[in-house]
Design a protein around this motif. Structure first.
Motif, PDB file in Angstrom:
ATOM      1  N   LYS A  38      -4.286   3.835  -7.077  1.00 24.62           N
ATOM      2  CA  LYS A  38      -4.053   3.939  -5.637  1.00 24.62           C
ATOM      3  C   LYS A  38      -5.303   3.534  -4.864  1.00 24.62           C
ATOM      4  O   LYS A  38      -5.219   2.798  -3.878  1.00 24.62           O
ATOM      5  N   GLU A  67       0.808  -1.218   0.000  1.00 27.50           N
ATOM      6  CA  GLU A  67       0.000   0.000   0.000  1.00 27.50           C
ATOM      7  C   GLU A  67       0.844   1.272   0.000  1.00 27.50           C
ATOM      8  O   GLU A  67       0.504   2.248  -0.667  1.00 27.50           O
ATOM      9  N   LYS A  68       1.957   1.270   0.714  1.00 27.36           N
ATOM     10  CA  LYS A  68       2.743   2.502   0.894  1.00 27.36           C
ATOM     11  C   LYS A  68       3.996   2.596   0.033  1.00 27.36           C
ATOM     12  O   LYS A  68       4.467   3.694  -0.249  1.00 27.36           O
ATOM     13  N   CYS A  91      -5.992  -4.039  -0.292  1.00 30.10           N
ATOM     14  CA  CYS A  91      -5.316  -4.270   0.996  1.00 30.10           C
ATOM     15  C   CYS A  91      -6.321  -4.242   2.143  1.00 30.10           C
ATOM     16  O   CYS A  91      -6.232  -5.072   3.062  1.00 30.10           O
ATOM     17  N   SER A 102      -5.485   0.308  -2.412  1.00 25.90           N
ATOM     18  CA  SER A 102      -5.871   0.520  -1.025  1.00 25.90           C
ATOM     19  C   SER A 102      -7.056  -0.364  -0.636  1.00 25.90           C
ATOM     20  O   SER A 102      -7.075  -0.966   0.442  1.00 25.90           O
TER      21      SER A 102
END
Length: 109
Positions: A85, A11-12, A92, A89
């Motif tokens: 994104k 995610e990051k 996840c 997100s």
């Protein structure tokens, strides 16, 4: 490395591992991680996602897109970095929800 740490990286920091962060790269990375662990969590996640969608035979990554952008959504509809994104997100988030339920079930046994 466990799922929670791995999902944080997906995610990051996905771009650090696969170049430009793209949804298809995220689920490919998840698949590789799952295969490397050899425990089959994504097979159970597929069943869980299918049950959430009334027994749909679509793959989990397609069902995640449906939950994120609406029915009939597919990868062709991911046109911006923000779309990717958002999809990553939500993938996840759903996997964390699934894994959390699995832990709760195991704790009850």
């Amino acid at each position: 490395m466990g799922w929670e740490e791995f999902l944080w990286h997906v995610e990051k920091r996905l771009g650090l591992y696969v170049g430009r962060p793209r949804y298809e790269r995220a689920f490919s990375m998840l698949t590789g991680f799952d295969l490397g662990r050899g425990q089959g969590e994504l097979a159970a996640f597929q069943q869980w996602m299918s049950a959430r969608h009334h027994g749909s035979s679509l793959a989990f990554w397609s069902l995640v897109l449906s939950e994120t952008f609406g029915d009939g959504s597919n990868e062709d509809g991911l046109v911006s970095d923000d779309d990717h994104k958002r999809a990553i997100s939500n993938l996840c988030r759903l996997l964390r929800e699934f894994l959390g339920q699995q832990v709760s079930i195991a704790d009850q046994r």
